[in-house]
Design a protein around this motif. Structure first.
Motif, PDB file in Angstrom:
ATOM      1  N   UNK A   1       0.837  -1.206   0.000  1.00  6.14           N
ATOM      2  CA  UNK A   1       0.000   0.000   0.000  1.00  6.14           C
ATOM      3  C   UNK A   1       0.875   1.260   0.000  1.00  6.14           C
ATOM      4  N   UNK A   2       0.323   2.385  -0.468  1.00  7.53           N
ATOM      5  CA  UNK A   2       1.137   3.602  -0.551  1.00  7.53           C
ATOM      6  C   UNK A   2       1.649   4.082   0.812  1.00  7.53           C
ATOM      7  N   UNK A   3       0.954   3.720   1.869  1.00  4.79           N
ATOM      8  CA  UNK A   3       1.346   4.176   3.207  1.00  4.79           C
ATOM      9  C   UNK A   3       2.653   3.537   3.662  1.00  4.79           C
ATOM     10  N   UNK A   4       3.073   2.443   3.006  1.00  6.78           N
ATOM     11  CA  UNK A   4       4.301   1.742   3.399  1.00  6.78           C
ATOM     12  C   UNK A   4       5.219   1.641   2.171  1.00  6.78           C
ATOM     13  N   UNK A   5       6.239   2.501   2.063  1.00  8.90           N
ATOM     14  CA  UNK A   5       7.166   2.379   0.932  1.00  8.90           C
ATOM     15  C   UNK A   5       7.721   0.963   0.881  1.00  8.90           C
ATOM     16  N   UNK A   6       7.704   0.383  -0.315  1.00  9.51           N
ATOM     17  CA  UNK A   6       7.958  -1.057  -0.393  1.00  9.51           C
ATOM     18  C   UNK A   6       9.449  -1.408  -0.469  1.00  9.51           C
ATOM     19  N   UNK A   7       9.847  -2.363   0.347  1.00  4.80           N
ATOM     20  CA  UNK A   7      11.191  -2.924   0.266  1.00  4.80           C
ATOM     21  C   UNK A   7      11.051  -4.265  -0.453  1.00  4.80           C
ATOM     22  N   UNK A   8      11.483  -4.318  -1.699  1.00  5.79           N
ATOM     23  CA  UNK A   8      11.258  -5.508  -2.512  1.00  5.79           C
ATOM     24  C   UNK A   8      12.075  -6.707  -2.044  1.00  5.79           C
ATOM     25  N   UNK A   9      13.180  -6.454  -1.327  1.00  6.38           N
ATOM     26  CA  UNK A   9      13.946  -7.591  -0.790  1.00  6.38           C
ATOM     27  C   UNK A   9      13.105  -8.332   0.247  1.00  6.38           C
ATOM     28  N   UNK A  10      12.371  -7.558   1.037  1.00  2.00           N
ATOM     29  CA  UNK A  10      11.538  -8.199   2.068  1.00  2.00           C
ATOM     30  C   UNK A  10      10.378  -8.950   1.426  1.00  2.00           C
ATOM     31  N   UNK A  11       9.775  -8.348   0.412  1.00  2.36           N
ATOM     32  CA  UNK A  11       8.689  -9.037  -0.302  1.00  2.36           C
ATOM     33  C   UNK A  11       9.231 -10.351  -0.862  1.00  2.36           C
ATOM     34  N   UNK A  12      10.409 -10.274  -1.454  1.00  5.12           N
ATOM     35  CA  UNK A  12      10.971 -11.464  -2.111  1.00  5.12           C
ATOM     36  C   UNK A  12      11.228 -12.590  -1.096  1.00  5.12           C
ATOM     37  N   UNK A  13      11.828 -12.231   0.032  1.00  5.59           N
ATOM     38  CA  UNK A  13      12.126 -13.258   1.048  1.00  5.59           C
ATOM     39  C   UNK A  13      10.840 -13.897   1.567  1.00  5.59           C
ATOM     40  N   UNK A  14       9.824 -13.080   1.794  1.00  8.40           N
ATOM     41  CA  UNK A  14       8.541 -13.609   2.281  1.00  8.40           C
ATOM     42  C   UNK A  14       7.923 -14.525   1.231  1.00  8.40           C
ATOM     43  N   UNK A  15       7.961 -14.056  -0.010  1.00  5.08           N
ATOM     44  CA  UNK A  15       7.396 -14.844  -1.114  1.00  5.08           C
ATOM     45  C   UNK A  15       8.069 -16.219  -1.179  1.00  5.08           C
ATOM     46  N   UNK A  16       9.405 -16.201  -1.134  1.00  5.30           N
ATOM     47  CA  UNK A  16      10.152 -17.457  -1.269  1.00  5.30           C
ATOM     48  C   UNK A  16       9.771 -18.451  -0.169  1.00  5.30           C
ATOM     49  N   UNK A  17       9.737 -17.937   1.048  1.00  3.35           N
ATOM     50  CA  UNK A  17       9.453 -18.804   2.196  1.00  3.35           C
ATOM     51  C   UNK A  17       8.035 -19.402   2.072  1.00  3.35           C
ATOM     52  N   UNK A  18       7.068 -18.548   1.805  1.00  2.00           N
ATOM     53  CA  UNK A  18       5.677 -19.015   1.783  1.00  2.00           C
ATOM     54  C   UNK A  18       5.422 -19.887   0.554  1.00  2.00           C
ATOM     55  N   UNK A  19       5.854 -19.414  -0.593  1.00  2.40           N
ATOM     56  CA  UNK A  19       5.594 -20.118  -1.866  1.00  2.40           C
ATOM     57  C   UNK A  19       6.296 -21.479  -1.894  1.00  2.40           C
ATOM     58  N   UNK A  20       7.577 -21.476  -1.558  1.00  2.00           N
ATOM     59  CA  UNK A  20       8.321 -22.743  -1.599  1.00  2.00           C
ATOM     60  C   UNK A  20       7.787 -23.701  -0.543  1.00  2.00           C
TER      61      UNK A  20
END
Ligand code: F6P
Length: 405
Positions: free
Chosen positions: A199-218
């Motif tokens: 969301x716009x209220x939270x500037x996005x850190x894509x490294x954090x998104x990526x790590x979360x994605x990897x953990x949950x998806x894998x």
């Protein structure tokens, strides 16, 4: 202000659910009070050109019966025209002449922040008007009709997209309308049990998104007996990058209110995730051990950017917005009848119609970051490092003060 004998109803800005309910509620309250009510078509464009009209549609009891409160969109039509921006120096005079021509004493105007700012302008020029709050963006101070319908639609789209996501083991990114506030992505994403909400209220850190994605998806695919899984990211169109800069395609141009058309946040998220996937040896190994890897053809999971666009604000209105819309329309007529102008309906509580000054109602409202923190503690990723432990204070209350999203 004189007696209200005839009221005009205007709907303006972006359309959404609940507008027909506003028109119906306003008409029913007007008729009950012996006030005639007419439609001024196509928002402020119609108001400016009223003088040219030969006749207007009168909302008789029979005509009102044909208005379907459950349908989104507006029978009155919309435009995104800011009166202030019209070059004609005689514009307010022309509007007043149009209102006099049709003997219209006051206006019920349904719209959001831009519509409201025009309304403040009209009221200061002596035109009686009351705002029935409407915007799917939910960025006004009071609840605004359209928000709930949009959030429900977003949730349903995101839930539906999980079947295709799971079938192809894809990461699905859904970019949704909402302008610079994240309410629709936030609540729509939560409603769909999305893994990540940006969301716009939270500037996005894509490294954090990526790590979360990897953990949950894998983890999901590894645990699945058929090796199937997806990961869902809901992205608000007004998303900001880690430096707080808006991520939009500058070539999208401006709308008639003069605002940037927002697009590109979903695409950005896809590109950022894909870039990281290509450089990730652990991910490649995961593809191999799960039997997905095919040299040159399928080396990393696929990611898709879906933009439901205007689909989030059309079709059916939610039950909540039908009832709130009728309430807001009817309450606006009561306020006009009381001689009020330049005000916005907040809600109806028992025998009270609560309202606030429109200039206060249109002050932008954003997603409350303490609520974000709460959902972070439940495992949802918001593209930032979450606080370690969410501390809640338990407080007993005796009165419900605020119910909106
Ligand atoms: O303000 C409502 C809204 O739906 C925004 O969320 C979105 O950015 C915009 O309208 C789209 O506008 P238009 O209907 O003019 O394309």
């Amino acid at each position: 202000m004189g007696e209200m004998k005839r009221i005009g109803v205007i709907t303006s800005g972006g359309d959404c659910g609940g507008l027909n309910a506003v028109i119906k509620g306003a008409a029913q309250m007007a008729l009950r009070n012996g006030i005639e009510i007419v439609i001024i078509p196509n928002g402020y464009a119609g108001l400016y050109n009223l003088i040219q009209f030969k006749e207007l549609v009168t909302l008789t009891p029979q005509r009102v019966d044909f208005i379907d409160s459950n349908l989104a969109g507006s029978e009155a039509g919309h435009s995104r025209v800011k009166i202030k921006k019209i070059k004609d120096e005689q514009k307010y005079q022309r509007i007043k002449q149009g209102l006099e021509k049709f003997q219209i004493d006051g206006l019920v105007i349904s719209g959001g922040d831009d519509t409201g700012s025009v309304m403040v302008d009209l009221a200061s020029h002596g035109i009686a008007c009351v705002q029935a709050p409407k915007t799917m963006d939910l960025d006004l101070q009071p609840y605004s009709v359209g928000g709930d319908s949009t959030i429900n639609r977003i949730s349903q789209f995101v839930v539906d997209l999980k079947t295709t996501g799971k079938t192809h083991n894809r990461i699905i990114v859904v970019e949704v309308f909402g302008r610079y506030a994240g309410h629709t992505a936030f609540r729509g994403g939560l409603g769909a049990d999305a893994d990540c909400i940006l969301i716009p209220e939270v500037p996005v850190d894509m490294d954090i998104v990526y790590e979360h994605m990897k953990k949950v998806y894998m983890g999901r695919i590894e645990k699945s007996d058929v090796k199937s899984g997806t990961y869902t990211i809901v992205v608000a169109e007004g998303l900001k990058d880690i430096n707080g800069k808006g991520i939009y395609d500058e070539s999208a141009g401006l709308d008639t209110f003069g605002h940037k058309k927002l697009a590109g946040a979903g695409k950005y998220v896809c590109q950022q995730v894909e870039k990281r996937m290509k450089q990730d040896a652990e991910l490649r190994q995961f593809m191999e051990t799960t039997g997905m890897f095919v040299q040159d053809l399928y080396e990393i999971p696929e990611i898709r950017d879906v933009r439901p666009g205007h689909l989030v604000r059309c079709g059916q209105t939610s039950a909540f917005d039908v009832s709130f819309g009728r309430e807001a329309g009817a309450a606006a007529v009561i306020l006009l009848k009381q001689g009020l102008s330049g005000v916005t309906v907040v809600d109806v509580k028992g025998h009270q119609v609560r309202y606030m000054k429109t200039q206060d109602a249109i002050v932008p409202r954003y997603v409350d970051l303490s609520v974000v923190e709460f959902y972070e503690s439940l495992g949802v990723c918001f593209g930032r490092s979450s606080k370690q432990d969410f501390k809640a204070e338990c407080v007993e209350i005796t009165e419900i003060v605020d119910r909106h999203y």
